[in-house]
Design a protein around this motif. Structure first.
Motif, mmCIF file in Angstrom:
data_model
loop_
_atom_site.group_PDB
_atom_site.id
_atom_site.type_symbol
_atom_site.label_atom_id
_atom_site.label_comp_id
_atom_site.label_asym_id
_atom_site.label_seq_id
_atom_site.Cartn_x
_atom_site.Cartn_y
_atom_site.Cartn_z
ATOM 1 N N LYS A 18 45.216 -15.969 -3.014
ATOM 2 C CA LYS A 18 46.196 -15.267 -2.176
ATOM 3 C C LYS A 18 46.560 -13.898 -2.734
ATOM 4 C CE LYS A 18 48.959 -18.751 -2.936
ATOM 5 N NZ LYS A 18 48.016 -19.625 -3.663
ATOM 6 N N SER A 19 46.817 -13.846 -4.029
ATOM 7 C CA SER A 19 47.276 -12.581 -4.617
ATOM 8 C C SER A 19 46.152 -11.553 -4.684
ATOM 9 C CB SER A 19 47.848 -12.822 -6.013
ATOM 10 O OG SER A 19 48.949 -13.698 -5.947
ATOM 11 N N THR A 20 44.951 -12.007 -5.007
ATOM 12 C CA THR A 20 43.805 -11.091 -5.053
ATOM 13 C C THR A 20 43.564 -10.497 -3.664
ATOM 14 O OG1 THR A 20 42.865 -12.515 -6.765
ATOM 15 C CG2 THR A 20 41.392 -10.893 -5.782
ATOM 16 N N THR A 39 50.082 -18.808 -10.850
ATOM 17 C CA THR A 39 50.333 -17.499 -11.443
ATOM 18 C C THR A 39 51.536 -16.845 -10.765
ATOM 19 O OG1 THR A 39 48.018 -17.252 -11.985
ATOM 20 C CG2 THR A 39 49.315 -15.237 -11.864
ATOM 21 N N THR A 40 51.525 -16.822 -9.443
ATOM 22 C CA THR A 40 52.601 -16.159 -8.706
ATOM 23 C C THR A 40 53.846 -17.031 -8.695
ATOM 24 O OG1 THR A 40 50.943 -15.125 -7.301
ATOM 25 C CG2 THR A 40 53.212 -15.099 -6.485
ATOM 26 N N ARG A 41 54.999 -16.422 -9.003
ATOM 27 C CA ARG A 41 56.240 -17.199 -9.060
ATOM 28 C C ARG A 41 57.332 -16.652 -8.156
ATOM 29 N NH1 ARG A 41 56.525 -17.860 -15.582
ATOM 30 N NH2 ARG A 41 55.091 -19.625 -15.807
ATOM 31 N N VAL A 58 53.371 -11.137 2.759
ATOM 32 C CA VAL A 58 54.248 -11.818 1.809
ATOM 33 C C VAL A 58 53.381 -12.808 1.026
ATOM 34 C CG1 VAL A 58 56.371 -13.136 1.494
ATOM 35 C CG2 VAL A 58 56.120 -11.639 3.500
ATOM 36 N N ASP A 59 53.079 -12.434 -0.212
ATOM 37 C CA ASP A 59 52.290 -13.315 -1.088
ATOM 38 C C ASP A 59 53.252 -14.345 -1.671
ATOM 39 O OD1 ASP A 59 50.329 -14.403 -2.737
ATOM 40 O OD2 ASP A 59 50.629 -12.900 -4.307
ATOM 41 N N THR A 60 52.824 -15.592 -1.757
ATOM 42 C CA THR A 60 53.738 -16.641 -2.231
ATOM 43 C C THR A 60 53.109 -17.447 -3.371
ATOM 44 O OG1 THR A 60 52.927 -18.363 -0.708
ATOM 45 C CG2 THR A 60 54.676 -16.906 0.111
#
Ligand SMILES: Nc1nc2c(ncn2[C@@H]2O[C@H](COP(=O)(O)OP(=O)(O)OP(=O)(O)O)[C@@H](O)[C@H]2O)c(=O)[nH]1
Ligand SMILES: [Mg+2]
Length: 292
Positions: A18-20, A39-41, A58-60
């Motif tokens: 998701k973040s990439t 990784t994402t918090r 919106v990255d979650t």
């Protein structure tokens, strides 16, 4: 020409990409990524500016079965982010079998009103047959507005995805100035860059135990002096993070500093301190203090 604007929430299990993908769509690194799950918090907004639209991604955090209070709070972050968006991007990696984690998420999404675009990520890691099989498997998970295979790393179909997501946005004005790529504050981004560097090369439970806070930022001549703390959960983790004669901590500082200098556009002196906050992932007061 009609101009559209609105929000797309990315959801998926930990490590789905998701973040990439958020960074690839925005066109710059606004969120950290790593091969470690969870990784994402936080819910991080990344802004995609197009001539015809402004798409806010919106990255979650990865939605997962929680084992700690931190895990529960991360899942709450995802659910809150999902509640009020125009479209949802459900990320499932091409190189891993669809599993119970994906089914669990699909069931939650089915109860929401927003249209869901299923995104098969990391297609550069899978052959044609695997991708075709994954398209079939994912299509059976729910009722999706579209299913798109993409590779954030190779840049394959990223533009196409941006167009598909944009089509689900309502007509509306720009929500952010055109030169803004995220609404995260600088201190939070710096703390994340340090955490990303600290995650590199650690294993097992340790990635989950790391939290970073920025204590102070002082401009001194042409230099920005930054004091930050790497929080761990157990004294035994200190040695691993600090390394022999401080070698690992030094490496973390060097890696993080390069990213921070790029972010700030100037030279940085980074002063890292390692502290133990016993079992912070399970302690409500400590979680509050660390910003979760
Ligand atoms: N080869 C390849 N690797 C990818 C791609 N997208 C992500 N990855 C890798 O997959 C791992 C996880 O990526 P992230 O973007 O951090 O995943 P995430 O879904 O945000 O993970 P959480 O924040 O933990 O939920 C990293 O090692 C990435 O480099 C891709 O398109 N191709
Ligand atoms: Mg992430």
């Amino acid at each position: 020409m009609t101009f559209r604007s609105g929000f797309c929430c990315f959801v998926g299990r930990p490590n789905a990409g998701k973040s990439t993908l958020t960074n690839a769509l925005v066109g710059s690194k606004i969120v950290i990524t790593s091969a470690k799950p969870q990784t994402t918090r936080r819910a991080v907004r990344g802004i995609v500016n197009r001539p015809d639209a402004q798409l806010v991604i919106v990255d979650t955090p990865g939605l997962h079965r929680p084992r700690t209070l931190l895990g529960e709070r991360l899942n709450d972050v995802v659910r809150a982010a999902l509640a009020d968006v125009d479209v949802i991007g459900f990320c499932v990696p091409a190189d891993e079998k669809v599993g119970p984690g994906d089914k669990f998420i699909a069931a939650e999404l089915a109860a929401l009103k927003a249209p869901v675009v299923a995104i098969i990520t990391k297609t550069d890691r899978a052959g044609r047959d695997r991708i075709a099989a994954q398209l079939v498997a994912v299509s059976q998970l729910g009722d999706f507005a579209d299913i798109v295979p993409v590779s954030a790393v190779a840049g394959d179909q990223v533009e196409l995805l941006a167009g598909l997501l944009t089509a689900h946005l309502p007509e509306g004005p720009q929500l952010y100035p055109a030169d803004v790529t995220t609404d995260e504050d600088v201190e939070a981004r710096i703390a994340e860059l340090i955490r990303e560097a600290a995650l590199d090369g650690v294993r097992d439970e340790l990635p989950h135990s790391i939290a970073v806070t920025v204590e102070e930022m002082n401009p001194r001549d042409a230099l920005m002096v930054i004091y930050a703390t790497v929080h761990l959960e157990r004294p035994s983790q200190k040695g691993i993070v600090i390394g022999a004669k401080g070698a690992r901590l030094k490496q973390i500082g060097t890696t993080a500093r390069a990213g921070i200098e790029e972010l700030l556009g100037g030279r940085v002196h980074l002063d890292l301190h390692v502290a133990v906050e016993a079992d912070w992932q399970r302690d409500p007061k400590k979680l509050d203090r660390l910003g979760f």
